[in-house]
Design a protein around this motif. Structure first.
Motif, PDB file in Angstrom:
ATOM      1  N   LEU A  56      -3.149   2.625   8.859  1.00 13.66           N
ATOM      2  CA  LEU A  56      -2.929   3.522   7.722  1.00 13.66           C
ATOM      3  C   LEU A  56      -2.979   4.987   8.170  1.00 13.66           C
ATOM      4  N   GLU A  57      -3.918   5.277   9.074  1.00 11.80           N
ATOM      5  CA  GLU A  57      -4.024   6.655   9.578  1.00 11.80           C
ATOM      6  C   GLU A  57      -2.741   7.055  10.298  1.00 11.80           C
ATOM      7  N   LYS A  58      -2.224   6.128  11.075  1.00 14.88           N
ATOM      8  CA  LYS A  58      -0.964   6.369  11.795  1.00 14.88           C
ATOM      9  C   LYS A  58       0.160   6.703  10.800  1.00 14.88           C
ATOM     10  N   ASN A  59       0.087   6.097   9.613  1.00 18.86           N
ATOM     11  CA  ASN A  59       1.113   6.349   8.601  1.00 18.86           C
ATOM     12  C   ASN A  59       0.745   7.514   7.667  1.00 18.86           C
ATOM     13  N   GLY A  60      -0.298   8.237   8.041  1.00 18.03           N
ATOM     14  CA  GLY A  60      -0.652   9.438   7.275  1.00 18.03           C
ATOM     15  C   GLY A  60      -1.318   9.166   5.939  1.00 18.03           C
TER      16      GLY A  60
ATOM     17  N   LEU B 196       8.034   2.260   4.732  1.00 14.71           N
ATOM     18  CA  LEU B 196       7.906   3.060   5.942  1.00 14.71           C
ATOM     19  C   LEU B 196       7.492   2.195   7.125  1.00 14.71           C
ATOM     20  N   ASP B 197       6.667   1.195   6.852  1.00 12.08           N
ATOM     21  CA  ASP B 197       6.123   0.398   7.953  1.00 12.08           C
ATOM     22  C   ASP B 197       5.547  -0.901   7.402  1.00 12.08           C
TER      23      ASP B 197
ATOM     24  N   PHE C  19       3.891  -0.778   3.800  1.00  9.82           N
ATOM     25  CA  PHE C  19       3.514   0.599   3.449  1.00  9.82           C
ATOM     26  C   PHE C  19       4.698   1.311   2.807  1.00  9.82           C
ATOM     27  N   LEU C  20       4.476   1.730   1.572  1.00 10.80           N
ATOM     28  CA  LEU C  20       5.532   2.376   0.801  1.00 10.80           C
ATOM     29  C   LEU C  20       5.281   3.873   0.756  1.00 10.80           C
TER      30      LEU C  20
ATOM     31  N   MET D 147       0.844  -1.196   0.000  1.00  8.64           N
ATOM     32  CA  MET D 147       0.000   0.000   0.000  1.00  8.64           C
ATOM     33  C   MET D 147       0.875   1.240   0.000  1.00  8.64           C
ATOM     34  N   GLY D 148       0.265   2.393  -0.120  1.00 12.62           N
ATOM     35  CA  GLY D 148       1.010   3.646  -0.104  1.00 12.62           C
ATOM     36  C   GLY D 148       0.379   4.633  -1.054  1.00 12.62           C
ATOM     37  N   PRO D 149       0.711   5.910  -0.886  1.00 12.48           N
ATOM     38  CA  PRO D 149       0.103   6.942  -1.728  1.00 12.48           C
ATOM     39  C   PRO D 149       0.382   6.721  -3.216  1.00 12.48           C
ATOM     40  N   SER D 150      -0.427   7.332  -4.048  1.00 12.53           N
ATOM     41  CA  SER D 150      -0.200   7.295  -5.481  1.00 12.53           C
ATOM     42  C   SER D 150       1.176   7.892  -5.777  1.00 12.53           C
ATOM     43  N   GLY D 151       1.954   7.209  -6.582  1.00 12.79           N
ATOM     44  CA  GLY D 151       3.287   7.692  -6.922  1.00 12.79           C
ATOM     45  C   GLY D 151       4.370   7.234  -5.964  1.00 12.79           C
TER      46      GLY D 151
END
Ligand SMILES: Nc1ncnc2c1ncn2[C@@H]1O[C@H](COP(=O)(O)OP(=O)(O)OP(=O)(O)O)[C@@H](O)[C@H]1O
Ligand SMILES: [Mg+2]
Length: 245
Positions: free
Chosen positions: A240-244, A216-217, A209-210, A33-37
């Motif tokens: 996920l919230e913890k990782n922003g 990152l986690d 989490f990327l 998982m992780g934000p777009s890009g």
């Protein structure tokens, strides 16, 4: 089965993957998982031999992919890996079934007769028996994705990579696709998928989490159990919230 060490990928001056260390064990089901890009697709392409890393190592089945020729990598990809990518790239001029058997014939691991029989078995298992003779433009998105899963399975791969395998589907087709992937994983196939969907991630056993090309986690869940779906989704949401996210 998959060991990734200090994996780097640059596009020109841009550092997209930065020193990724990740180990995926036989039989695991992992979500990225992780934000777009953030580099999820790039990571999938570089650990599955679709693209060549700028640096670091990808060890699959004790083989360092960077030391293999393109031909050897193609052979591994055909026989030991399955791919479910978003716009599934099924061939337009072939029926659903022909698309599914093609990599089976190409690999030649078993007789054509056996490929055809196995294709029928998995086509039935994923519930697209009724449309197997259709052209690929005469089926729904969910059916197409299930056909892509069958194609990915035809050579009984050790690992399946999926880049947002449910990304283009409505929630009920998405759930059906995940039911199939969970089942395949229960039967022993390793699965690595990227996703933006909490419900999808909550059905895997480990989430990576990327962010900006780094891990990152990680969140370790147990193997999926449908009874725990709500508590798992809650856990993933909080994490996920913890990782922003
Ligand atoms: N072939 C390419 N050439 C140049 N830059 C690229 C290339 N492929 C990807 N990138 C860049 O690498 C970064 C990561 O892209 P990637 O597609 O891996 O992200 P992603 O996490 O999969 O995003 P999304 O969630 O939107 O699918 C982005 O900044 C993207 O612009
Ligand atoms: Mg992507």
């Amino acid at each position: 089965m998959l060991k990734i060490k200090k994996l780097k990928k640059n596009f020109g001056d841009a550092e997209i993957l930065k020193d990724i260390d990740l180990e995926i064990k036989e039989g695991e089901m992992v979500a990225i998982m992780g934000p777009s890009g953030s580099g999820k697709s790039t990571l999938l392409y570089n650990i599955s031999g679709m693209d060549k890393p700028t640096g670091g190592e990808v060890i699959f089945d004790n083989m360092d992919l960077s030391k293999l020729t393109d031909e050897e990598i193609s052979d591994i990809r055909l026989k030991k890996m399955g791919f479910i990518f978003q716009n599934s790239h099924l061939l337009k001029n072939l029926t659903i079934k022909d698309n599914i058997i093609l990599p089976g014939f190409k690999a030649g691991l078993i007789s054509r007769e056996d490929v055809l029989a196995y294709a029928d078995e998995i086509i039935e298992k994923v519930g697209i028996d009724g449309i197997k003779s259709n052209d690929i433009n005469k089926v729904s998105g969910g059916q197409l994705q299930r056909a892509a899963i069958c194609r990915a399975l035809i050579n009984k791969p050790r690992v399946i990579f999926g880049d947002e395998p449910t990304g283009a589907l409505n929630s009920s087709s998405g759930k059906e696709v995940m039911d199939i992937l969970n089942k395949i994983n229960d039967e022993g196939t390793t699965i690595v998928i990227s996703t933006h969907d909490i419900r999808v991630a909550a059905r895997t056993e480990r989430i990576v989490f990327l962010k900006d090309g780094r891990i990152l986690d990680e969140l370790n869940l147990e193997k999926y159990d449908e009874k725990e779906v709500q508590s798992r989704e809650k856990l993933v949401t909080t994490w996920l919230e913890k990782n922003g996210f």
